[in-house]
Design a protein around this motif. Sequence first.
Motif, PDB file in Angstrom:
ATOM      1  N   GLY A  25      -3.023   0.047  -6.238  1.00 46.44           N
ATOM      2  CA  GLY A  25      -2.126   1.183  -6.107  1.00 46.44           C
ATOM      3  C   GLY A  25      -1.120   1.058  -4.973  1.00 46.44           C
ATOM      4  O   GLY A  25      -1.341   0.355  -3.977  1.00 46.44           O
ATOM      5  N   THR A  26       0.001   1.739  -5.145  1.00 46.28           N
ATOM      6  CA  THR A  26       1.041   1.874  -4.121  1.00 46.28           C
ATOM      7  C   THR A  26       1.372   3.351  -3.993  1.00 46.28           C
ATOM      8  O   THR A  26       1.678   4.002  -4.995  1.00 46.28           O
ATOM      9  CB  THR A  26       2.316   1.102  -4.502  1.00 46.28           C
ATOM     10  OG1 THR A  26       2.041  -0.295  -4.568  1.00 46.28           O
ATOM     11  CG2 THR A  26       3.427   1.351  -3.482  1.00 46.28           C
ATOM     12  N   ARG A  27       1.308   3.850  -2.773  1.00 48.36           N
ATOM     13  CA  ARG A  27       1.684   5.252  -2.544  1.00 48.36           C
ATOM     14  C   ARG A  27       3.186   5.317  -2.311  1.00 48.36           C
ATOM     15  O   ARG A  27       3.700   4.679  -1.384  1.00 48.36           O
ATOM     16  CB  ARG A  27       0.957   5.831  -1.343  1.00 48.36           C
ATOM     17  CG  ARG A  27       1.312   7.297  -1.064  1.00 48.36           C
ATOM     18  CD  ARG A  27       0.508   7.877   0.080  1.00 48.36           C
ATOM     19  NE  ARG A  27      -0.917   7.815  -0.176  1.00 48.36           N
ATOM     20  CZ  ARG A  27      -1.576   8.660  -0.955  1.00 48.36           C
ATOM     21  NH1 ARG A  27      -0.943   9.653  -1.528  1.00 48.36           N
ATOM     22  NH2 ARG A  27      -2.890   8.523  -1.126  1.00 48.36           N
TER      23      ARG A  27
ATOM     24  N   ALA B  82       7.166  11.235  -6.164  1.00 54.57           N
ATOM     25  CA  ALA B  82       6.160  10.943  -5.130  1.00 54.57           C
ATOM     26  C   ALA B  82       4.763  11.016  -5.736  1.00 54.57           C
ATOM     27  O   ALA B  82       4.384  12.020  -6.335  1.00 54.57           O
ATOM     28  CB  ALA B  82       6.292  11.920  -3.981  1.00 54.57           C
ATOM     29  N   ALA B  83       4.014   9.920  -5.602  1.00 51.71           N
ATOM     30  CA  ALA B  83       2.680   9.824  -6.209  1.00 51.71           C
ATOM     31  C   ALA B  83       2.108   8.453  -5.889  1.00 51.71           C
ATOM     32  O   ALA B  83       2.756   7.619  -5.260  1.00 51.71           O
ATOM     33  CB  ALA B  83       2.752  10.005  -7.725  1.00 51.71           C
ATOM     34  N   MET B  84       0.877   8.225  -6.363  1.00 51.81           N
ATOM     35  CA  MET B  84       0.322   6.872  -6.384  1.00 51.81           C
ATOM     36  C   MET B  84       0.755   6.208  -7.678  1.00 51.81           C
ATOM     37  O   MET B  84       0.754   6.839  -8.740  1.00 51.81           O
ATOM     38  CB  MET B  84      -1.207   6.912  -6.339  1.00 51.81           C
ATOM     39  CG  MET B  84      -1.786   7.294  -5.001  1.00 51.81           C
ATOM     40  SD  MET B  84      -1.528   6.054  -3.729  1.00 51.81           S
ATOM     41  CE  MET B  84      -2.474   4.675  -4.376  1.00 51.81           C
TER      42      MET B  84
ATOM     43  N   PRO C 275       0.825  -1.222   0.000  1.00 52.33           N
ATOM     44  CA  PRO C 275       0.000   0.000   0.000  1.00 52.33           C
ATOM     45  C   PRO C 275       0.855   1.265   0.000  1.00 52.33           C
ATOM     46  O   PRO C 275       0.476   2.262  -0.607  1.00 52.33           O
ATOM     47  CB  PRO C 275      -0.797  -0.112   1.297  1.00 52.33           C
ATOM     48  CG  PRO C 275      -0.721  -1.536   1.677  1.00 52.33           C
ATOM     49  CD  PRO C 275       0.589  -2.060   1.147  1.00 52.33           C
ATOM     50  N   GLU C 276       1.998   1.210   0.685  1.00 49.23           N
ATOM     51  CA  GLU C 276       2.875   2.377   0.756  1.00 49.23           C
ATOM     52  C   GLU C 276       4.333   1.936   0.670  1.00 49.23           C
ATOM     53  O   GLU C 276       4.701   0.874   1.188  1.00 49.23           O
ATOM     54  CB  GLU C 276       2.673   3.134   2.075  1.00 49.23           C
ATOM     55  CG  GLU C 276       1.437   3.988   2.123  1.00 49.23           C
ATOM     56  CD  GLU C 276       1.426   4.901   3.344  1.00 49.23           C
ATOM     57  OE1 GLU C 276       0.461   5.651   3.509  1.00 49.23           O
ATOM     58  OE2 GLU C 276       2.397   4.848   4.132  1.00 49.23           O
ATOM     59  N   MET C 277       5.125   2.782   0.035  1.00 45.44           N
ATOM     60  CA  MET C 277       6.570   2.565  -0.005  1.00 45.44           C
ATOM     61  C   MET C 277       7.254   3.909   0.224  1.00 45.44           C
ATOM     62  O   MET C 277       6.715   4.954  -0.150  1.00 45.44           O
ATOM     63  CB  MET C 277       7.001   1.977  -1.349  1.00 45.44           C
ATOM     64  CG  MET C 277       6.549   0.549  -1.577  1.00 45.44           C
ATOM     65  SD  MET C 277       7.486  -0.621  -0.588  1.00 45.44           S
ATOM     66  CE  MET C 277       9.038  -0.634  -1.495  1.00 45.44           C
ATOM     67  N   SER C 278       8.439   3.835   0.781  1.00 40.82           N
ATOM     68  CA  SER C 278       9.197   5.047   1.034  1.00 40.82           C
ATOM     69  C   SER C 278      10.615   4.851   0.516  1.00 40.82           C
ATOM     70  O   SER C 278      11.177   3.745   0.635  1.00 40.82           O
ATOM     71  CB  SER C 278       9.212   5.340   2.537  1.00 40.82           C
ATOM     72  OG  SER C 278       9.936   6.513   2.801  1.00 40.82           O
TER      73      SER C 278
END
Lengths: 113, 115
Positions: free
Chosen positions: A106-108, A87-89, A9-12
Amino acid sequence: AQTVTQSQPEMSVQEAETVTLSCTYDTSESDYYLFWYKQPPSRQMILVIRQEAYKQQNATENRFSVNFQKAAKSFSLKISDSQLGDAAMYFCATFEAGNMLTFGGGTRLMVKP
Amino acid sequence: GAGVSQSPRYKVAKRGQDVALRCDPISGHVSLFWYQQALGQGPEFLTYFQNEAQLDKSGLPSDRFFAERPEGSVSTLKIQRTQQEDSAVYLCASRQDAGGSEKLFFGSGTQLSVL
C-alpha cells in the motif's frame, strides 16, 4: 509465489496536480491481470483500474491511467487533476491463474488543498 | 443486497475467546473470499469458496481459523482461542462468476481487536 511491491509508503500531491504511484511485481505467468484498489477510511476496497497483461495499451479510467511495463514488471498509477477525495490508501494487486488477488503493502496518498 | 455486508463492524475480544465474523455477499455471487489485513499492510488471502465448497484454504494461518459457507451464500469466519496476533481487519469479497478476472466486490470489513 506472487509478490507485489509498493516502494512508496506515503505520497503527497497538491490539489489539481498529478501524482504517480509505483508498483512492481513478480510472476512466472504469461497471462495475468493487474489492479489498483483504493481504500478510504471506510475500509472498503474500491477498484480504480484494471489491466490485462496481454494488452499492450495502457488502461485509462477518467483521471486515472496506468503505465504498464511488462518486461520490467512495473505497473504505476497516474492520477491527474488530483482531488481531495482521492486521499486514501492505494493498493496494487495481481491476479494469476487461480482465484486469489495478491496485494502490495500500500501507498498512503495525501492531497493538499 | 446492494453490496457485500460484514458484521460486526468492530469486535473486541479477550485473548482466548472464540469469535465469529459474518459476511453477506451480493445475492447470486458464486465466489466468496476472506482476507486478513494487519495494520498498515495490504490484505492477505485467507480462503476461497465457490458456492458452498471451500476450494482453497491455504491462507488460513492456523487450525484455530475456520470458515464455512453452508448454503452457498452467507459465510462465517470463526477464530478459536483468539491471540493478540489475530488483531486485524477481516475483509470479505464476492464475485459473480466462478473464475476469471471479474470484479471483486469488497465489504467494509470487521476490525478485530484482541486484548
